[in-house]
Design an enzyme around this catalytic site. Structure first.
Site, mmCIF file in Angstrom:
data_model
loop_
_atom_site.group_PDB
_atom_site.id
_atom_site.type_symbol
_atom_site.label_atom_id
_atom_site.label_comp_id
_atom_site.label_asym_id
_atom_site.label_seq_id
_atom_site.Cartn_x
_atom_site.Cartn_y
_atom_site.Cartn_z
ATOM 1 N N HIS A 259 31.694 53.685 49.693
ATOM 2 C CA HIS A 259 31.475 52.405 49.014
ATOM 3 C C HIS A 259 31.258 51.257 49.979
ATOM 4 C CE1 HIS A 259 35.636 50.668 49.321
ATOM 5 N NE2 HIS A 259 36.032 51.918 49.264
ATOM 6 N N HIS B 153 43.666 47.456 53.071
ATOM 7 C CA HIS B 153 43.569 46.223 52.282
ATOM 8 C C HIS B 153 44.230 45.031 52.987
ATOM 9 C CE1 HIS B 153 42.590 48.319 48.188
ATOM 10 N NE2 HIS B 153 41.812 48.696 49.176
ATOM 11 N N ASP C 255 37.815 49.986 55.157
ATOM 12 C CA ASP C 255 37.747 50.507 53.792
ATOM 13 C C ASP C 255 36.609 49.800 53.083
ATOM 14 O OD1 ASP C 255 38.160 51.307 51.187
ATOM 15 O OD2 ASP C 255 40.102 50.335 50.958
ATOM 16 N N GLU D 177 33.710 49.758 44.105
ATOM 17 C CA GLU D 177 34.767 50.770 44.103
ATOM 18 C C GLU D 177 36.126 50.120 43.967
ATOM 19 O OE1 GLU D 177 37.803 53.613 45.777
ATOM 20 O OE2 GLU D 177 37.335 51.567 46.381
ATOM 21 N N GLU D 178 36.319 49.003 44.661
ATOM 22 C CA GLU D 178 37.637 48.358 44.718
ATOM 23 C C GLU D 178 38.091 47.797 43.377
ATOM 24 O OE1 GLU D 178 39.542 48.775 47.080
ATOM 25 O OE2 GLU D 178 38.387 49.057 48.911
ATOM 26 N N ASP E 174 35.964 58.265 52.267
ATOM 27 C CA ASP E 174 36.693 57.001 52.110
ATOM 28 C C ASP E 174 37.906 57.027 53.046
ATOM 29 O OD1 ASP E 174 37.516 54.507 51.150
ATOM 30 O OD2 ASP E 174 37.241 55.065 49.055
#
Lengths: 336, 349
Positions: free
Chosen positions: A71, A310, A171, A201-202, A224
């Protein structure tokens, strides 16, 4: 590889605003694929035709179709309100934590820099996004240059720490880099390959949902990041930085299809690629919605072990990323 | 709007609303279909083919545009009948604190009832400080016993607020179920205009319980773009800080940029803003990323559908006494209409 990662992680691309990442990726792979398309939601689909007579397909059938997904989007924030003094209230985009956001420097799509701070709070545990704001140095709403609906991401450049790389948005730009590098190295493969650089995606793996429907693959592999358990007093998890590509067994949204998982493990063993098995207790990837598309798609995940997911300090080991590229490249040469 | 607002249509029991909509579609001369889940689909605009489903686009390359509004509303369902004839209830989308001392109607026969609450005289001082929980409440239909109650209602009957529609002052409308009967009303109004491209009006079921009708309807319609017409949260009253006010009553139709279930198509948002500015129609951005609507399922249908939402702000949403502005309603219609005109003129997502 490091420069590919650097370019990708330093590009702006919160969920819903992946255009610049898409352009960067397209520029890297355009001359290495048979077609490059963008679908209704903004997914970038790079197609590599399978070698005719190279196997893959059954008697009378065309080559098998394999979907690879990484992603393009990253977590961030989105402005919900600008007050008369030019301070912005915001909501998170994706699973970012209020404490992580506090004190950060963020950057908007138009280049504006903002800093994140909070109202006066009696107790730090009361910190929530609705108590926080972004200051872009404006004296009024009119002069802010940023308005409701604009998104921002962490302002952070790539740095090398030992043999590790740290940055925002590993990410999943590290996953995008794995796909890009695989496309660059890959010779004629037996199956039709669809390298999909997905959006959103998130916020719920939405781009993967629609692109998987459109492609209708026979097998899918997502690339990922995954969490690790190798930092002080971390939650128990047998994945560590520097121990190779992680092959997913399960997460919250997927039990990897045994055929795909076993194919990845066998390939890693045959080719002497370091790998580790991954059981992720919380979280998911694009493979979640992909494997329940139409009548079902056997799916698996090659994961890049990553610390501090994140946050602006997502850290990977470049040798793990390299192992992921080799594992994907070898697997695709084998075919289904 | 009055008929739509006063009709009973809790998620899963939208029949009464569907009948009103089918009548209206019939009056407009639009052939309608009802699918397995109860969604209503009608093909308007270009009318050479009678079908609501088909491949993307048409022979002339004109886009299939899906307009969607949901028929269902929040409400209650009878879960158990006590020996003394009182009805225990389950809820869909309702804050328990909204329930006490409300009039309701139960079942398709619209049996009247009230939701009781222990009188203030008998409450402990502590009780008064606590919000009432659904499990402590019951619907009283005046029955003396279970047998008596069962003559008129049964377990599984839906119940909804009894609330009459009214105009209050010059500019405000009051009633229940504006979420999303106001969307249904805007959509019916839009259908009175002719458009030269395939326009599929979709009235969906079960939005409040998980956008379920929209999931199957969008599969059937298979549109090139979709616009969701909604009633949305509006908390522009004292006690809500300015930055927490999602929309303002009278501030014009609200455009969603991102909510819990979808991120609007940027090109469609641009198209809506351009359409509003060309015609001088006021609009506002929804300043909250909470919640979700049918766009959440429609945009993920098949290989993806560019989707956006136009919403009418509803004060006191999900309650028997919601309020909307006549101007917001009118401007929502004008905005949708202006957007559809731009599609006519060549706008593509």
């Amino acid at each position: 590889m490091k420069e590919t990662i650097r370019t990708l992680v330093e590009t702006f691309g919160p969920a819903g605003s992946e255009e610049r990442v898409r352009e960067a990726v397209a520029g890297m792979i355009r001359d290495r694929c048979d077609s490059l398309t963008v679908d209704a939601l903004g997914n970038l689909i790079a197609f590599r035709e399978g070698k005719r007579g190279g196997g893959g397909g059954g008697e009378g059938a065309g080559p098998k179709r394999i979907m690879l997904a990484a992603h393009m989007d990253e977590v961030g924030l989105i402005v919900t309100h600008v007050d008369e003094k030019g301070f912005m209230r915001f909501a998170p985009v994706g699973g970012v934590d209020a404490f992580t956001m506090l004190g950060q420097r963020v950057v908007f799509g138009n280049g504006a820099t903002g800093v994140v701070w909070m109202e006066r709070l009696d107790k730090m545990k009361d910190l929530r996004f609705d108590k926080m704001f972004v200051d872009v140095g404006a004296a009024s709403a009119e002069s802010a240059g940023v308005s409701v609906g604009d998104a921002a991401v962490f302002d952070r450049k790539l740095a090398q720490v030992g043999k590790r790389l740290t940055s925002k948005s590993m990410d999943d730009r590290a996953g995008c880099a794995v796909l890009v590098e695989t496309i660059r190295r890959l010779g004629p493969a037996p199956c039709d390959l669809f390298f999909v650089f997905t959006v959103q995606e998130e916020v719920g793996a939405r781009g993967a949902t629609t692109s998987a429907y459109g492609i209708n693959p026979d097998m899918a592999i997502a690339v990922d990041v995954t969490a690790v358990g190798d930092t002080p007093k971390a939650a128990t998890m047998d994945v560590s930085l520097g121990k190779g590509a992680a092959i997913k067994v399960k997460d919250s949204y997927l039990v990897a299809h045994p055929r795909v998982r076993d194919l990845l493990v066998a390939t890693a063993k045959d080719s002497g690629i370091p790998y580790q098995m991954e059981v992720l207790e919380r979280g998911g990837t694009d493979a979640g919605p992909i494997h329940t598309t139409r009548e079902g798609v056997p799916s698996g995940v090659i994961s890049i072990p990553t610390r501090y997911i994140h946050t602006p300090c997502e850290t990977v080991d470049v040798e793990d990323v390299e192992a992921c590229v080799r594992l994907l490249e070898r697997t695709l040469m084998k075919g289904v | 709007m009055r008929r739509l607002s006063e009709a009973a249509g809790v998620s899963g029991d939208e029949g009464e609303v569907r009948r009103i909509i089918l009548d209206e579609l019939d009056r407009l001369g639009l052939p309608a279909e009802v699918d397995v889940l109860g969604n209503v689909m009608a093909r308007a605009g270009e009318r050479r083919e009678g079908h609501t489903s088909g491949g993307a686009g048409d022979v002339a390359g004109r886009p299939r545009v899906m307009l969607a509004a949901h028929m269902d509303e929040v409400g209650m369902i009878v879960t158990y009948i006590e020996k003394d004839g009182l009805l225990r209830l389950g809820t869909v989308g309702i804050d328990d604190r909204v329930l006490p001392a409300k009039e309701v109607t139960v079942g398709r026969d619209r049996v009247r009832g009230v939701i009781g609450l222990k009188p203030i005289h008998l409450q402990d001082p502590d009780d008064r400080k606590k919000a009432v929980k659904r499990n402590d409440l019951f619907i009283d239909i005046g029955a003396r016993s279970r047998e008596d109650a069962e003559k008129r209602v049964k377990v599984g009957d839906y119940a909804c607020f009894k609330s009459s529609f009214a105009k209050i002052g010059e500019k405000a409308l009051k009633g229940k179920a504006f979420d999303d009967r106001v969307g249904c009303a805007v959509l019916l109004r839009v259908l009175e205009d002719a458009h030269e491209f395939p326009l599929i009006a979709t009235f969906t079921v079960q939005e409040e319980v998980g956008l379920r009708g929209a999931a199957v309807a969008s599969w059937t319609v298979d549109p090139d773009m979709a616009l969701v017409l909604e009633g949305t949260i509006c908390s522009d009253t004292p006690g809500t800080e300015e930055h927490m006010q999602a929309t303002r009553l009278g501030g014009g139709p609200a455009l969603s940029i991102m909510d819990g279930r979808s991120i609007s198509s940027k090109t469609m948002l641009r198209g809506l803003i351009d359409a509003a500015e060309r015609r001088g129609i006021p609009y506002q951005f929804k300043r909250s990323t909470m919640g979700g609507n049918d766009a959440g399922r429609i945009h993920l249908s098949r290989a993806g559908v560019p989707t956006a939402s136009v919403s009418v702000p509803c004060r006191y949403i999900h309650s028997p006494a919601s309020m909307i502005s006549v101007d917001d309603f009118e401007n929502a219609y004008r905005l949708v209409s202006a957007f559809l005109d731009s599609v006519e003129e060549g706008f593509r997502p």
